[in-house]
Design a protein around this motif. Structure first.
Motif, PDB file in Angstrom:
ATOM      1  N   HIS A  97       0.835  -1.200   0.000  1.00  0.00           N
ATOM      2  CA  HIS A  97       0.000   0.000   0.000  1.00  0.00           C
ATOM      3  C   HIS A  97       0.868   1.247   0.000  1.00  0.00           C
ATOM      4  CE1 HIS A  97      -3.904  -1.947   1.731  1.00  0.00           C
ATOM      5  NE2 HIS A  97      -3.400  -2.616   0.732  1.00  0.00           N
ATOM      6  N   LEU A  98       1.920   1.205   0.824  1.00  0.00           N
ATOM      7  CA  LEU A  98       2.804   2.368   0.895  1.00  0.00           C
ATOM      8  C   LEU A  98       3.501   2.589  -0.437  1.00  0.00           C
ATOM      9  CD1 LEU A  98       4.101   4.506   2.590  1.00  0.00           C
ATOM     10  CD2 LEU A  98       5.732   2.852   3.444  1.00  0.00           C
ATOM     11  N   ALA A 139       2.448   1.703  -3.387  1.00  0.00           N
ATOM     12  CA  ALA A 139       1.495   2.193  -4.382  1.00  0.00           C
ATOM     13  C   ALA A 139       1.235   3.675  -4.190  1.00  0.00           C
ATOM     14  CB  ALA A 139       0.194   1.412  -4.274  1.00  0.00           C
ATOM     15  N   SER A 140       1.097   4.114  -2.957  1.00  0.00           N
ATOM     16  CA  SER A 140       0.800   5.533  -2.773  1.00  0.00           C
ATOM     17  C   SER A 140       2.009   6.375  -3.153  1.00  0.00           C
ATOM     18  CB  SER A 140       0.345   5.817  -1.350  1.00  0.00           C
ATOM     19  OG  SER A 140       1.410   5.855  -0.466  1.00  0.00           O
ATOM     20  N   ALA A 173       2.063   6.492  -6.972  1.00  0.00           N
ATOM     21  CA  ALA A 173       0.987   7.312  -7.532  1.00  0.00           C
ATOM     22  C   ALA A 173       1.290   8.788  -7.352  1.00  0.00           C
ATOM     23  CB  ALA A 173      -0.336   6.948  -6.862  1.00  0.00           C
ATOM     24  N   LYS A 174       1.995   9.120  -6.276  1.00  0.00           N
ATOM     25  CA  LYS A 174       2.340  10.531  -6.077  1.00  0.00           C
ATOM     26  C   LYS A 174       3.272  11.022  -7.181  1.00  0.00           C
ATOM     27  CE  LYS A 174       1.825  10.653  -1.125  1.00  0.00           C
ATOM     28  NZ  LYS A 174       2.484  10.069   0.004  1.00  0.00           N
ATOM     29  N   ASN A 181       2.894  10.292 -10.205  1.00  0.00           N
ATOM     30  CA  ASN A 181       2.122  10.220 -11.435  1.00  0.00           C
ATOM     31  C   ASN A 181       2.390   8.981 -12.263  1.00  0.00           C
ATOM     32  OD1 ASN A 181       1.144  12.628 -10.616  1.00  0.00           O
ATOM     33  ND2 ASN A 181       2.316  13.862 -12.057  1.00  0.00           N
ATOM     34  N   ILE A 182       2.577   7.868 -11.595  1.00  0.00           N
ATOM     35  CA  ILE A 182       2.657   6.601 -12.306  1.00  0.00           C
ATOM     36  C   ILE A 182       1.324   5.895 -12.109  1.00  0.00           C
ATOM     37  CG2 ILE A 182       3.870   4.407 -12.485  1.00  0.00           C
ATOM     38  CD1 ILE A 182       6.246   5.678 -11.172  1.00  0.00           C
ATOM     39  N   GLU A 183       0.745   5.397 -13.178  1.00  0.00           N
ATOM     40  CA  GLU A 183      -0.542   4.692 -13.059  1.00  0.00           C
ATOM     41  C   GLU A 183      -0.340   3.426 -12.235  1.00  0.00           C
ATOM     42  OE1 GLU A 183      -3.405   6.481 -15.957  1.00  0.00           O
ATOM     43  OE2 GLU A 183      -3.628   4.666 -14.751  1.00  0.00           O
ATOM     44  N   THR A 184      -0.965   3.364 -11.122  1.00  0.00           N
ATOM     45  CA  THR A 184      -0.754   2.224 -10.225  1.00  0.00           C
ATOM     46  C   THR A 184      -2.063   1.518  -9.933  1.00  0.00           C
ATOM     47  OG1 THR A 184       0.782   3.715  -9.135  1.00  0.00           O
ATOM     48  CG2 THR A 184       0.482   1.582  -8.137  1.00  0.00           C
ATOM     49  N   THR A 185      -1.988   0.200  -9.908  1.00  0.00           N
ATOM     50  CA  THR A 185      -3.135  -0.592  -9.472  1.00  0.00           C
ATOM     51  C   THR A 185      -2.683  -1.430  -8.298  1.00  0.00           C
ATOM     52  OG1 THR A 185      -3.751  -0.765 -11.784  1.00  0.00           O
ATOM     53  CG2 THR A 185      -4.890  -2.205 -10.256  1.00  0.00           C
ATOM     54  N   VAL A 186      -3.508  -1.504  -7.272  1.00  0.00           N
ATOM     55  CA  VAL A 186      -3.165  -2.317  -6.101  1.00  0.00           C
ATOM     56  C   VAL A 186      -4.024  -3.567  -6.142  1.00  0.00           C
ATOM     57  CG1 VAL A 186      -3.056  -2.391  -3.608  1.00  0.00           C
ATOM     58  CG2 VAL A 186      -2.749  -0.236  -4.791  1.00  0.00           C
ATOM     59  N   TYR A 221      -2.325   3.130   4.138  1.00  0.00           N
ATOM     60  CA  TYR A 221      -1.805   4.327   3.471  1.00  0.00           C
ATOM     61  C   TYR A 221      -2.686   4.770   2.328  1.00  0.00           C
ATOM     62  CZ  TYR A 221       2.357   2.758   5.883  1.00  0.00           C
ATOM     63  OH  TYR A 221       3.243   2.343   6.837  1.00  0.00           O
ATOM     64  N   LEU A 222      -3.626   3.907   1.976  1.00  0.00           N
ATOM     65  CA  LEU A 222      -4.389   4.199   0.766  1.00  0.00           C
ATOM     66  C   LEU A 222      -5.764   4.758   1.056  1.00  0.00           C
ATOM     67  CD1 LEU A 222      -3.705   1.057  -1.400  1.00  0.00           C
ATOM     68  CD2 LEU A 222      -2.658   3.269  -1.552  1.00  0.00           C
ATOM     69  N   ASN A 248      -6.464  10.574  -5.639  1.00  0.00           N
ATOM     70  CA  ASN A 248      -5.355  10.458  -6.564  1.00  0.00           C
ATOM     71  C   ASN A 248      -5.828   9.725  -7.809  1.00  0.00           C
ATOM     72  OD1 ASN A 248      -2.948  10.004  -7.844  1.00  0.00           O
ATOM     73  ND2 ASN A 248      -1.861   9.580  -5.934  1.00  0.00           N
ATOM     74  N   TYR A 285      -4.204   8.521 -10.185  1.00  0.00           N
ATOM     75  CA  TYR A 285      -3.331   7.489 -10.710  1.00  0.00           C
ATOM     76  C   TYR A 285      -3.442   6.197  -9.938  1.00  0.00           C
ATOM     77  CZ  TYR A 285      -1.210  11.138 -13.477  1.00  0.00           C
ATOM     78  OH  TYR A 285      -1.002  12.144 -14.367  1.00  0.00           O
ATOM     79  N   LEU A 286      -4.190   6.203  -8.875  1.00  0.00           N
ATOM     80  CA  LEU A 286      -4.192   5.048  -7.977  1.00  0.00           C
ATOM     81  C   LEU A 286      -5.525   4.326  -8.061  1.00  0.00           C
ATOM     82  CD1 LEU A 286      -2.493   3.706  -5.873  1.00  0.00           C
ATOM     83  CD2 LEU A 286      -3.326   5.320  -4.207  1.00  0.00           C
ATOM     84  N   THR A 287      -5.479   3.034  -8.276  1.00  0.00           N
ATOM     85  CA  THR A 287      -6.710   2.254  -8.349  1.00  0.00           C
ATOM     86  C   THR A 287      -6.553   0.953  -7.593  1.00  0.00           C
ATOM     87  OG1 THR A 287      -6.743   2.981 -10.635  1.00  0.00           O
ATOM     88  CG2 THR A 287      -8.476   1.479  -9.946  1.00  0.00           C
TER      89      THR A 287
END
Lengths: 661, 346, 513
Positions: B194-195, B197-198, B201-202, B204-209, C463-464, C470, C472-474
């Protein structure tokens, strides 16, 4: 002294902790004969190491260890740990405070207050704590709470524990009522009470917009205290234990002006105190299952050296243990260094200390064997504790929550079930049977008071848990609640008014007798009371007789009953005449006599004489008496007492009837 | 007291690690390096042999206390190699001029094995070397990240597991010039994914968790798997976070390359003999898996929470270190460059 | 193309549809009249028409019912046309217009967006009315080509808001944003039997999980429906029942897509409906249907379960260590039966987030006195070495032999395969499906992403928590995955123990419906 103060002002606040290392009780006998509770081996490491390592990992920098007995041993242990550079010694200073005169937890705190060593908020621990809680955030939260609520004295730390979990000692079941911002309104320990119901004072619900009621908590016996806790203890001499303190503070909230808060530890944090054998067992199991990570046996608690190899099924084996092909360590076992296990032996769910020699064909289950013991062949040890340096000859069977102290030598083929064995006859005069040269059986103390049941329950709850026996607390509490109901059924709950009436009558009669008032006036008084309390005629009769019979207790305390009753009866004869006019009144009178006799032995003894007197004075007729007598329960002593009178009555009747004929 | 005198610095380091004052392997590496530097500059030693004995003591003590933390031990081993090399080169240089008659007859092998000669310039040359090594350590992550563009092309889907600061830097560097997506596996029960991914994403990378259970489902569309690791074993296998083995197996099934970003100090000469090997894995608190609120269930079940996983070398495609990429079969060679064979047994 | 403005009967002189005009009128009544008119002027500059902003008079003349559907469909068409036009034209003018359009005030954009949304909604509702206005589309296309710049920007915005927080690979599976789909917006339709409303709510909130459970729940709701059903006057029992059923099923589908077991059961029920004897009274028909449903449940679920249990129990021996994943009612039954038969074995329960169904399985196994261990799926490699066999449940078996089951099953099967442990999948034949799938993307189900983010065990929150802020975050929460047949040693059904590839044989054997 001023230098010290300057220092403490200059440097940042050092976080302090106080460990009351003295256990005022005898649950751990006979092991605690020679070892203090703090040095009791828990998974082959002294309890004190767990406590100190927990404090050091939690962020504490200075600890005060308060000891009352075995001080030399404790100091020696601490010094040797520091020499071996135990983990806690690198970041924490330990000061040992000695006091020979303290007899309870409260005394220790008062002593501490007198010594004035504590500067700010501190962590207070009761003896025998293990944990892995991060204390600094909780201390910070306590600080913030103190800033908003000036009277905040203590933050209790509790852990979630569902019902039925073994780690939740049924002895210490906690019911807590708190506000949403964690201020404690009610904190009750339910363990010893046999009631199935709990009373919540209404003010709690009335004064607060919303309350939370918790029954899923376990007390970790750790609390964060403000400095005024010490002075509160000093001011109130009846605070002997921490529970007293909490209870006292909650009851007298307005007077003392202090409040208690609580904190729930979340995630993988764990805290528990070893207060009796049952908790010892459950804490051992929890540590074995790694709930106390990072304090795990294989990484060494404070020694920072690998002590065991962690294998499948939670088996921890030290490196130099001798095992043979055919023996098996089944699950949940720790074996200390230098031990050897013989052929065909099966060990499961047990803690074996260092240098223990176990023979062939031995079965050890759910037990604790401390260091340097020798266990002979073909032994069976189940649900028991074997102290250090014991020798069990071949064929011994030790089961059912027995505790064997240090240095005991059990002869061959001895069967020990549910005994406490000590190696020598005790000095304190507690009775003990000699089993062998070095084995004395300690008899549990018999208590004279009527709550012997309670004591037995206490012992049952505090000894080792055995899965076969049904939970004693549940059964007993169910039984006791039933009996309570029965009792309350026979004594039908007297409505308040009648009770008041009775007391009024008693008062009037007492006054009347003392001041020698006229009976007519007394009758008037009684009648007016009767109308005031709206009592029926039946009740009046009943209660008047009852009052008269109870008068001797009021007036002539300590003197024999019958002689003191006689003058009363004589004096109040007109009243009796007034109230006992018809058959139903007579029945009431007899019932009153029965009632009072049931509760008072003295009347029980002389009931025939009383009946005789009443009969002679023509207040009661034979028929009524005989009728009533046939209705009495034949098994009571009362019946036995009344019987001679009624027999005589019958004979007299026959005689008189035969005469008349 | 005796022990404290002997190696109080290592004991302090062990204590710091246990108290979680040092979290990731980078911090531990830097601290270890400083520790040895201090030992060299201020310690009581005369010859290379003395110094090596001191360091070996520390290695043993550390390995005894924290067997899973290989970083520190690896750095100390590497420093031992540096010492040996310095000693050899020092004597070779000086040997031209100062070789005594005694030594003329003996072979160079004897000189190498006997480290007890006093070499006055050893200390300074060691300190120089260590300074270089320190710079290398500090820039290692950046060097690895600089290779990102060679491995990531546009419109890729990259899978990563949990949190690794090396991988984070790597991806952030690549994101400056390439556009790609990242799928982060959350890695329960510590949820470091989770950390990660956040953080991504900060930038500006497209992230999926995704939760751990969805790895196989997602894997068929992933182009690359890029992970960090805790330790690299001598056979090219990994001791990585729990859950990486199943990710590696899924990647192998779909023939997706796995790239492991590893600093040099993570290479360990340890081999894995059996899955039950002593101190290979450690089980943490079960409360992360089954919380205390589960009630009486806790007494009746065994709950395990292993921290590490073993990944065999055939599942790994590439190791990327600050020197470049290597196949797992080449790890043995790297090891021989990093550590002297005599030191590998400690 | 340029004099669209002149032709504007249906479309106003300014080239806007009635809807948009109305919306614009609302805006202008509040503020910035001048701005709008000026921008509109700018845009329709090539048309050489001065557009008076509120053209409500035109609106009143036009019949809303007829116009809007046509216009809305034409809107869609025009947008498409517009987009294709855009790609063709490379005028700087065009780009200027676009940039000008993007500088439109926010209020206008909102208004236009609202208008388009409304129009689309109405289009969906009354599709039949479209045919009435054949002429209008042409005009509209031509006239509406003037607004390509305006249309693009709202379209862009439209595209952004729904595609925000969607994984592109699963774009086709998203129903709606989950916050909208929550129970708070559960609409009660009075045409649907309350049993189905309740069922829908239960499906939506995921209180009923598991294919057997969902199927049984649906069948029991169906029985209630049959019980309470009264044939409307002048209608036939079966037909009316079927149509009522259809509306109920549609409602359920909006709550949660059907499970394969449910689809198969429903198909069989419809077959029963056709088979029923028309001479019976309604009451008799009802009871006959109910009996047949009961028989179906008895045969396909209960007895099948027992048969599978017997079969698998032959394979469980003492000192086995059995690995299971998640919750499966069938596997639970198998293990309890094995325990009753006196076998001594140990079960390792693996669990996966975010559903954590394994905990419920664990509770039930412990109640049945079975020795259990519990781990999360990341520890599968840790534990697989000791395991002797793996038992897995299934949601459905596909025609190519692939197993569709809860997310994570494929992984367990994969790891078991690599450690060479036998994997047995237990599945009743009624869950067999003719669909063919090779990956988990084409057909799957996306559940609430917030469940991935909430972490219940640790002290600090995830954290999410602010992932919605955001773009960018999914987080992605998949419900199912597909296990390839090479990972599965055998499939145990009530008919036989089969290799995975024999599934089509069973499908052919089943009664044709």
């Amino acid at each position: 002294m001023s230098q010290k103060l300057d220092k403490s002002v200059a440097q940042k606040e050092v976080v302090q902790a106080v460990v009351i290392a003295e256990h005022f009780g005898n649950e751990f006998m006979p092991i605690t004969d020679d070892t203090p509770l703090t040095l009791l081996p828990l998974l082959n490491v002294p309890l004190l190491e767990y406590t100190l390592e927990f404090l050091s990992l939690g962020g504490i920098e200075e600890t005060f260890l308060f000891c009352c007995s075995n001080v030399v041993m404790i100091k020696q242990h601490i010094n040797s740990s520091i020499e071996k550079s135990a983990g806690w010694s690198l970041t924490m200073k330990v000061h040992v405070i000695v006091s020979e005169t303290c007899r309870s937890f409260g005394d220790c705190i008062r002593d501490l207050d007198a010594k004035a060593l504590i500067r700010g908020d501190f962590v207070l621990l009761e003896p025998g704590i293990v944990g892995n809680i991060k204390l600094l955030p909780i201390i910070k939260k306590h600080n913030e709470t103190c800033n908003t609520d000036k009277g905040a004295a203590m933050t209790l730390i509790l852990q979630e524990a569902g019902l039925g979990q073994r780690g939740r000692c049924s002895f210490e079941e906690v019911l807590m009522v708190a506000t949403p911002n964690n201020r404690v309104l009610l904190h009750q320990k339910l363990g010893t009470s046999k009631k199935a119901k709990i009373e919540l004072p209404l003010e709690i619900l009335m004064d607060n917009a919303s309350v939370n009621i918790y029954h899923n908590l376990k007390d970790t016996h750790i609390s964060i205290c403000s400095p005024n806790v010490l002075s509160l203890f000093s001011d109130n001499f009846d605070f002997q234990t921490k529970d007293d303190f909490v209870r006292g503070l909650l009851i007298n909230e307005e007077i003392l002006g202090s409040t208690i808060y609580w904190h729930l530890i979340k995630g993988n944090q764990y805290g528990a105190a070893v207060t009796n054998w049952r908790m010892y067992q459950s804490v051992s199991r929890d540590i074995l299952h790694r709930w106390l990570y990072p304090l795990v046996p294989d990484m060494g608690i404070s020694s920072q050296q690998r002590s065991y190899i962690h294998l499948q099924n939670n088996v921890y084996r030290s490196k130099d243990v001798h095992l043979t092909q055919s023996n098996s360590l089944i699950e949940d076992v720790i074996i200390g260094g230098g031990s050897s296990v013989g052929d065909k032996t099966r060990i499961s769910r047990s803690i074996i200390g260092e240098s223990v020699k176990i023979g062939d064909n031995v079965i050890i289950e759910d037990s604790f064997v401390f260091s340097n013991t020798v266990i002979g062949d073909n032994s069976v040890i189940q649900h028991s504790i074997i102290g250090q340096k014991c020798v069990l000859e071949t064929g011994c069977i030790v089961t059912k929550a027995s505790v064997i102290g240090k240095g005991v030598v059990l002869p061959e083929n001895s069967i020990i079930e549910n005994y406490l064995i000590r190696s020598h006859s005790s000095k304190t005069g507690v009775a003990s049977n000699k089993l062998a040269k070095n084995a004395y059986h300690i008899k549990p103390e018999e208590s004279v008071e009527s709550d012997a049941e309670d004591d037995g329950l206490h012992r049952k709850l505090s000894r080792l848990y055995m899965p076969d026996e049904a939970e004693p607390s549940d059964d007993e509490s169910v039984k006791s609640s039933e009996s309570e109901d029965n009792l309350s059924y026979t004594i039908s709950p007297v409505p308040d008014d009648t009770n008041l009436f009775l007391t009024e009558v008693v008062d009037s009669l007492t006054r009347g007798f003392e001041d020698k008032l006229q009976c007519d006036n007394l009758i008037l008084e009684i009648n007016s009371s009767r109308y005031a309390y709206n009592v029926s005629v039946k009740e009046v009769n009943f209660n008047v007789i009852k009052a008269i019979l109870m008068l001797p207790f009021q007036l002539y305390l300590g003197q024999p009953y019958l002689p003191s009753l006689r003058p009363l009866l004589d004096y109040f004869s007109p009243i009796l005449k007034n109230y006992i006019r018809n058959i139903s009144a007579m029945v009431d009178c007899l019932q009153a006599i029965e009632d009072v006799a049931a509760n008072n032995n003295e009347l029980n003894e002389c009931v025939s004489a009383v009946l005789n007197w009443l009969y002679n004075k023509d207040h009661l007729s034979e028929d009524v008496i005989l009728n009533w007598f046939s209705g009495i329960d034949k098994n009571t002593r009362f019946y036995a007492r009344v019987e001679p009178f009624t027999n005589w009555l019958q004979q007299a009747e026959e005689a008189s009837s035969s005469e008349e004929d | 007291m005796l022990e404290m005198e002997l190696y109080s610095d290592v004991i302090k380091l062990i204590s710091d690690i246990r108290h979680s004052k040092l979290h990731n392997s980078y911090d531990i590496a830097i601290h270890t390096e400083k520790l040895i530097e201090k030992l060299i500059s201020e310690g009581k030693w005369n010859s290379a042999e003395d110094l090596m004995t001191l360091i070996k003591l520390r290695i043993t003590r550390f390995a005894n206390a924290l067997p899973q933390e290989a970083t520190s031990v690896n750095i100390m081993r590497h420093i031992l190699k540096i010492i040996r090399d310095e000693y050899d080169s020092g004597f070779k240089n000086k040997g031209e001029g100062q070789q005594s008659a005694h030594h003329l007859g003996s072979t160079t092998m004897d000189d190498c094995e006997d480290y007890s000669k006093v070499l006055p310039s050893l200390k300074s040359s060691l300190l120089d070397n260590l300074a270089e090594y320190k710079v290398e350590l500090e820039s290692s992550a950046d060097n690895i990240a600089a290779q990102a563009l060679e491995h990531i092309h546009a419109n890729e889907i990259i899978l990563t597991v949990g949190k690794s600061s090396t991988v984070e830097k790597f991806l952030k560097y690549a994101a400056k010039s390439r556009k790609f997506q990242v799928v982060v596996v959350e890695a329960a029960p510590r949820f470091l994914g989770h950390l990660m991914a956040s953080n991504l994403a900060k930038n500006n990378i497209e992230t999926t968790v995704i939760p751990d259970s969805a790895v196989f489902a997602m894997m068929s569309r992933v182009n690359k798997v890029i992970i960090g690791t805790h330790t690299v074993l001598a056979n090219g296998g990994l001791r990585a976070e729990s859950g990486v083995h199943m990710v590696a197996l899924a990647a192998k099934h779909y023939s997706i390359p796995i790239m492991v970003l590893a600093h040099m100090y993570k290479l360990s000469p340890m081999h894995l003999c059996s899955s039950e090997q002593d101190a290979f894995n450690i089980c943490a608190s079960p409360a992360d898996v089954l919380p205390y609120s589960s009630g009486p269930l806790l007494d009746k079940v065994h709950v395990y929470n292993p921290v590490f996983d073993y990944v065999p070398p055939e599942l790994v495609t590439l190791f990327i270190s600050h020197q470049g990429g290597n196949a797992p079969s080449y790890v043995y060679r790297l090891l021989s460059e990093l550590y002297h064979p005599d030191d590998q047994e400690l | 193309m340029d004099d669209k403005g002149k032709k504007g009967k249906k479309v106003g002189a300014d080239g806007l549809t009635k809807k948009e005009r109305r919306a614009l009128k609302v805006e202008t009544e509040k503020s910035t009249e001048i701005n709008k008119s000026s921008t509109i002027e700018k845009l329709s500059h090539p048309k050489k028409h001065v557009i008076p902003p509120p053209v409500s008079d035109n609106n009143k003349r036009v019949d809303p019912e007829q116009r809007t559907p046509a216009k809305s469909s034409s809107n869609v068409d025009t947008v498409k046309a517009v987009i294709s036009q855009n790609t063709n034209r490379k005028d700087a003018e065009k780009s200027e217009k676009i940039s000008a359009a993007s500088e439109l005030s926010k209020a206008e954009l909102k208004a236009q967006r609202r208008a388009v949304q409304e129009a689309q909604r109405q289009a969906k509702a009354s599709q039949k009315v479209v045919t009435n206005d054949n002429q209008t589309p042409k005009n509209n296309i031509r006239s509406n080509a003037a607004e390509p710049p305006k249309r693009i920007s709202p379209k862009k915005d439209l595209e952004k808001s729904p595609t925000k927080h969607r994984v592109q690979l699963f774009h086709h599976l998203y129903i709606e944003d989950f916050q909208v789909q929550s129970l708070k917006k559960y609409t009660i339709n009075k045409d649907i039997h309350p049993a189905f409303l309740q069922l829908g709510a239960q499906y939506l909130s995921r209180s009923i999980l598991g294919s057997n459970a969902r199927c049984l729940a649906m069948l029991s709701a169906l029985k209630t429906l049959i019980d309470d059903f009264q044939t409307p006057p002048k209608q036939e029992f079966c037909r009316s029942l079927e149509s009522t059923l259809k509306t109920s099923m549609n409602h359920l589908k909006t709550c949660r897509p059907f499970a394969v077991s449910m689809t198969n059961a429903l198909r069989r029920f419809k077959f029963f409906l056709t088979q029923i004897d028309t001479n019976l009274t309604d009451g008799a028909k009802q009871s006959s249907l109910q009996k047949r449903i009961d028989k179906y449940i008895e045969e396909e679920i209960v007895i099948a379960g027992q048969a599978i249990s017997n079969e698998v129990n032959k394979k469980i021996s003492d000192n086995d260590i059995i690995l299971i994943y998640g919750y499966s009612s069938l596997i639970l039954q198998i293990l309890i039966d094995a325990e009753k038969a006196g076998k001594k074995f140990r079960v390792i329960v693996l669990d996966g987030r975010p559903l954590l169904e394994g905990r419920e399985m664990l509770r039930r196994l412990v109640c049945a006195n079975i020795e259990c261990s519990y781990l999360l799926i990341n520890a599968v490699s840790f534990v697989m070495g000791r395991v002797t066999k793996v038992l897995l449940g299934a949601h459905a078996l596909l025609a190519n032999g692939y197993v569709m089951s809860r997310t994570g099953t494929a992984q367990v099967a994969l790891v078991a395969n690599s450690f060479k442990k036998p994997v047995l999948v237990c599945c009743e034949t009624y869950k067999f499906c003719e669909r063919v799938q090779t990956d988990s993307f084409v057909y799957n189900e996306i559940a609430d992403p917030d469940k991935v983010v909430t972490v219940d065990v640790s002290e600090k929150s995830s954290y999410l928590l602010n992932w919605r802020n955001n773009n960018y975050l999914t987080p992605l929460n998949l419900m199912y995955d597909v296990t390839p047949s090479d990972f599965v040693t055998a499939v145990v059904t009530e008919i036989a123990v089969l290799p995975c590839t024999s599934v089509p044989v069973i499908l052919r054997m089943r009664p044709v419906e």
